[in-house]
Scaffold this motif. Structure first.
Motif, mmCIF file in Angstrom:
data_model
loop_
_atom_site.group_PDB
_atom_site.id
_atom_site.type_symbol
_atom_site.label_atom_id
_atom_site.label_comp_id
_atom_site.label_asym_id
_atom_site.label_seq_id
_atom_site.Cartn_x
_atom_site.Cartn_y
_atom_site.Cartn_z
ATOM 1 N N GLN A 78 0.826 -1.198 0.000
ATOM 2 C CA GLN A 78 0.000 0.000 0.000
ATOM 3 C C GLN A 78 0.865 1.254 0.000
ATOM 4 O O GLN A 78 0.553 2.241 -0.678
ATOM 5 C CB GLN A 78 -0.920 0.006 1.230
ATOM 6 C CG GLN A 78 -1.932 1.143 1.255
ATOM 7 C CD GLN A 78 -2.934 1.046 0.128
ATOM 8 O OE1 GLN A 78 -3.599 0.030 -0.050
ATOM 9 N NE2 GLN A 78 -3.042 2.107 -0.664
ATOM 10 N N ALA A 79 1.968 1.215 0.741
ATOM 11 C CA ALA A 79 2.877 2.361 0.770
ATOM 12 C C ALA A 79 3.487 2.596 -0.614
ATOM 13 O O ALA A 79 3.650 3.755 -1.048
ATOM 14 C CB ALA A 79 3.970 2.134 1.809
ATOM 15 N N ARG A 80 3.835 1.521 -1.314
ATOM 16 C CA ARG A 80 4.376 1.670 -2.670
ATOM 17 C C ARG A 80 3.347 2.279 -3.610
ATOM 18 O O ARG A 80 3.678 3.115 -4.460
ATOM 19 C CB ARG A 80 4.838 0.312 -3.209
ATOM 20 C CG ARG A 80 6.010 -0.291 -2.450
ATOM 21 C CD ARG A 80 6.475 -1.582 -3.097
ATOM 22 N NE ARG A 80 7.006 -1.334 -4.427
ATOM 23 C CZ ARG A 80 6.622 -1.996 -5.509
ATOM 24 N NH1 ARG A 80 5.693 -2.940 -5.425
ATOM 25 N NH2 ARG A 80 7.148 -1.724 -6.688
ATOM 26 N N ILE A 81 2.105 1.866 -3.450
ATOM 27 C CA ILE A 81 1.037 2.409 -4.300
ATOM 28 C C ILE A 81 0.827 3.889 -4.014
ATOM 29 O O ILE A 81 0.734 4.715 -4.930
ATOM 30 C CB ILE A 81 -0.256 1.616 -4.078
ATOM 31 C CG1 ILE A 81 -0.100 0.193 -4.625
ATOM 32 C CG2 ILE A 81 -1.448 2.310 -4.742
ATOM 33 C CD1 ILE A 81 -1.194 -0.746 -4.200
ATOM 34 N N GLU A 82 0.767 4.215 -2.733
ATOM 35 C CA GLU A 82 0.574 5.617 -2.362
ATOM 36 C C GLU A 82 1.721 6.474 -2.892
ATOM 37 O O GLU A 82 1.512 7.618 -3.312
ATOM 38 C CB GLU A 82 0.475 5.752 -0.837
ATOM 39 C CG GLU A 82 -0.758 5.134 -0.223
ATOM 40 C CD GLU A 82 -2.025 5.888 -0.570
ATOM 41 O OE1 GLU A 82 -1.926 7.076 -0.937
ATOM 42 O OE2 GLU A 82 -3.118 5.292 -0.487
ATOM 43 N N GLY A 83 2.939 5.915 -2.873
ATOM 44 C CA GLY A 83 4.078 6.669 -3.373
ATOM 45 C C GLY A 83 4.033 6.880 -4.873
ATOM 46 O O GLY A 83 4.580 7.860 -5.396
ATOM 47 N N ALA A 84 3.378 5.957 -5.581
ATOM 48 C CA ALA A 84 3.316 6.062 -7.043
ATOM 49 C C ALA A 84 2.154 6.918 -7.522
ATOM 50 O O ALA A 84 2.201 7.471 -8.628
ATOM 51 C CB ALA A 84 3.202 4.660 -7.652
ATOM 52 N N ILE A 85 1.103 7.044 -6.711
ATOM 53 C CA ILE A 85 -0.079 7.798 -7.121
ATOM 54 C C ILE A 85 0.275 9.273 -7.265
ATOM 55 O O ILE A 85 0.848 9.884 -6.373
ATOM 56 C CB ILE A 85 -1.221 7.636 -6.092
ATOM 57 C CG1 ILE A 85 -1.738 6.199 -6.128
ATOM 58 C CG2 ILE A 85 -2.360 8.611 -6.381
ATOM 59 C CD1 ILE A 85 -2.701 5.891 -5.026
#
Length: 732
Positions: A436-443
């Motif tokens: 989830q942290a990786r996704i948030e960082g990519a958004i």
């Protein structure tokens, strides 16, 4: 595992058994039946791609064995009924092997199969560890499909979650009933006939309550499963409430046999067992279990298993076959074999680039699964299982469990294994947070257009330098457009009149208004996810030109005023309500979609078309004098057999090709329709997505698809200059 699970006191001469009863015997044939059931599961998963009914037999046998064991303990007056011991014993029996398999799968995915490092799969690791995987899959709407690269390697663990939930419920139920019915006067050895009679009375009271309770649960759960089969088969397949009847039927059958088992002639026993085994083995050939179970046809394999149980351990060649060493070995390895076979199958298809497993690969998968099952059973399950006797009523249960873990033989091994399980569990439970942290960082992270020009390579002739395509494939499915991430998209199950006004997933104080929020003019996007994935360029235009952008979005609902094949009827009513919102907003322009793929029709065809409901919506816009832009839908990825696939996650490039002639009609079917409207405008980007033969998977170092039919937000944003030029022409 006894044919008759009645227990008698060793200190008082037991009453004579009923004239028609058989003596207690260990049922080696039922161990073999369990092995055959799992063998059917594995074989049909690997070679046929169907659900065999073996899991349903396994569930019945689990109820038969587990409830029988709990009942035997409860009627033993000297043993503790403290539920902790049973819970601890069950954890030691099930959890180490599960943790081992999950850890192996997680490590393999992280280092060797990055396309499976998805948020859904990370969530499934947690759900499997905590025994709610069945409901996680039901909520995700996952079909229990044949093995291919689109299937989760942990999907099969739904049944382990059902069993885990059942075991906990059964332990607590029998504890409660035992506490209500057990005589407090019997603690030590039975020394008198009076005490023996009190024991018999206690047993009678427990059985008199437990057996009807099991039948009530069986009937209620079965009725619910039969009803839900025609209403929501996806939920029905995974729901514990729908599966309880299979487990409780096994428990009720075992409990019923404690009272009376008719002595059958050998020919009758053989006939019953033969019929039963035939029903069990034939299930996978006759029924698609994913579509039928646990509905009425589940009775086919369950009756088969019940016939084998009733036939007894002396049913001729059937009993000899089921009690043979190979069948019993499969029964002993059944749990580990079930855990290993599915993830190995799915991971192997990825590693070898096969769309679905070949016969050779399937055979190798079975061989490897059997080897790992044997090793897991020998070095994990058996050493870590609780082998000591249950404490008596006067012994401390919790401290006994801890003490025996530390002081029994191979204590160091057990303590070390327990520690490793704990560490592995903590690590795996963190996977979802990490992902989830990786996704948030990519958004919202802008790609450098010099390295990632996207569609501008085709529209404006930009150069495409050497660069690793983006976004990362393991998070690509979870990088949704901003309205979905904000919670401004109504979900399918929500009421038809749901229109999200505030960003409920992020900042509830902010309204679902985009573009220039201070702008005086308005734009509106209306429809489902296929207009939503054009949000990025439309939002960029709104910001640059002083428009507020309002989103009227509902999952699965295009803007339509007439029913469409493959679209829920709720969408018509929702569109009518959305029109009232449009009237209130009085926008300058409304954006919607103009086409749909024909392969979703009841009689599928190639190409795309304009549904009548879309035309009626266009008419409504025209009648209002509201300008609207209808965007031709992007090409969907499906093959000549109308099977969808994700071009981005394909390992073999040959499998990733989207054929233009399959996905799109030769000419845009919306162009001629929209020519008749004064206020309607056609927008078609198909010649950018596709050349004359194929539709691209990667454009300007950016992946086109985030799944089989939605374009990535990153690619959509590169359409902004093109969209602005076309809109300036329209609005000038």
């Amino acid at each position: 595992m006894l044919y008759s699970i009645a227990v008698t006191s060793t200190d008082v001469k037991p009453a004579q058994p009923h004239a028609n009863a058989r003596p207690s015997r260990y049922r080696f044939d039922l161990d073999g039946l369990r092995g055959i059931a799992i063998a059917l599961v594995v074989a049909f998963h690997v070679y046929v791609g169907r659900v065999s009914g073996g899991v349903d037999v396994f569930l019945l046998l689990s109820g038969f064995f587990f409830l029988g064991a709990q009942y035997r303990n409860a009627i033993n007056p000297r043993q503790s009924i403290n539920p902790w011991w049973s819970i601890w014993r069950t954890i030691r029996r099930l959890f180490p092997a599960l943790a081992l398999v999950l850890a192996a799968v997680s490590v393999t995915v992280i280092f060797a199969v990055p396309v499976l490092r998805t948020l859904d799969n990370a969530h499934q690791v947690e759900a499997s560890l905590l025994y709610y995987q069945n409901y996680a899959l039901a909520i995700q709407g996952a079909d229990y499909a044949a093995a291919d690269r689109e299937t989760s390697p942990l999907q099969h663990l739904w049944s382990m979650s059902v069993q885990g939930q059942f075991y906990l419920g059964a332990i607590l139920l029998i504890f409660l009933l035992s506490w209500l019915t057990r005589s407090p006067r019997i603690v030590g050895a039975v020394t008198s006939v009076a005490e023996a009679r009190r024991i018999d009375a206690t047993r009678g009271r427990l059985r008199a309550i437990l057996l009807p309770t099991l039948w009530i649960i069986t009937i209620a759960s079965g009725a619910y499963a039969f009803y839900l089969h025609d209403v929501n088969q996806g939920w029905n397949y995974y729901s514990t409430a729908s599966r309880l009847w299979e487990l409780c039927l096994g428990g009720a059958l075992g409990l019923a046999l404690t009272k009376r088992v008719p002595t059958l002639p050998s020919w009758a026993s053989t006939l019953l067992a033969t019929a039963g085994l035939t029903l069990v083995i034939s299930t996978g050939f006759l029924f698609d279990g994913a579509a039928q179970f646990p509905g009425p046809w589940t009775l086919w394999p369950l009756i088969g298993a019940a016939l084998i149980i009733v036939a007894g351990p002396d049913a001729g060649f059937v009993s000899k076959f089921l009690a043979s060493r190979p069948a019993r070995s499969l029964g002993q390895w059944a749990y580990a074999l079930y855990l290993w076979h599915w993830p190995i199958l799915i991971l192997a298809t990825h590693l070898l680039g096969q769309h679905s497993p070949s016969v050779a690969l399937g055979t190798a998968v079975i061989a490897l699964s059997l080897l790992l099952a044997y090793l897991t059973n020998r070095f994990v399950e058996i050493p870590l299982a609780q082998s000591s006797r249950r404490p008596t009523r006067i012994q401390p249960v919790f401290s006994q469990a801890v003490t025996r873990l530390r002081t029994s033989r191979a204590a160091a091994y057990r303590v070390a294994a327990a520690g490793m399980c704990a560490v592995a569990a903590v690590g795996m439970l963190s996977l979802q947070a990490v992902q989830q942290a990786r996704i948030e960082g990519a958004i919202g992270g802008k790609l450098d257009p010099a390295s990632y020009p996207g569609i501008l390579t085709l529209s404006d002739g930009w150069e495409t330098p050497e660069a690793t395509p983006k976004p990362d494939r393991d998070i690509i499915r979870d990088l949704w457009p901003e309205p979905a991430m904000d919670g401004c998209l109504a979900e399918g199950p929500e009421p038809v009149d749901t229109f999200i006004t505030h960003k409920r997933w992020r900042n509830e104080s902010e309204e679902c208004i985009y573009g220039d929020v201070e702008g005086e003019k308005r734009l509106v996007m209306i429809g489902g996810s296929h207009i939503e994935h054009w949000f990025a360029p439309i939002n960029a235009y709104a910001k640059n030109n002083g428009y507020q952008l309002h989103v009227l979005l509902r999952q699965g609902c295009p803007a339509t005023l007439a029913p469409i094949e493959g679209v829920g009827d709720i969408c018509v009513e929702w569109t009518e309500l959305a029109l009232e919102r449009i009237d209130e907003l009085d926008p300058e322009v409304v954006f919607t979609t103009s086409t749909r793929p024909r392969f979703q029709l009841d009689e599928p065809e190639f190409g795309d078309y304009v549904p009548d409901g879309y035309i009626e919506f266009f008419d409504a816009m025209e009648a209002r004098g509201t300008d609207f832009v209808a965007i031709r839908d992007n090409p969907w990825a499906f093959d000549k057999d109308f099977n969808q696939f994700s071009p981005t996650t394909c390992e073999n490039q040959d499998d990733c090709v989207v054929r233009r002639k399959l996905a799109l009609s030769a000419t845009n079917p919306a162009k001629e329709v929209l020519e008749d409207y004064v206020h309607g405008w056609n927008m078609d980007f198909s010649n950018l997505f596709c050349d004359d033969r194929i539709c691209h998977n990667i454009i300007g170092n950016i992946y086109v698809y985030r799944d089989s039919n939605h374009i990535t937000d990153e690619l959509a944003l590169t359409f902004a200059p093109i969209l602005e030029r076309r809109l300036n022409t329209i609005l000038s």
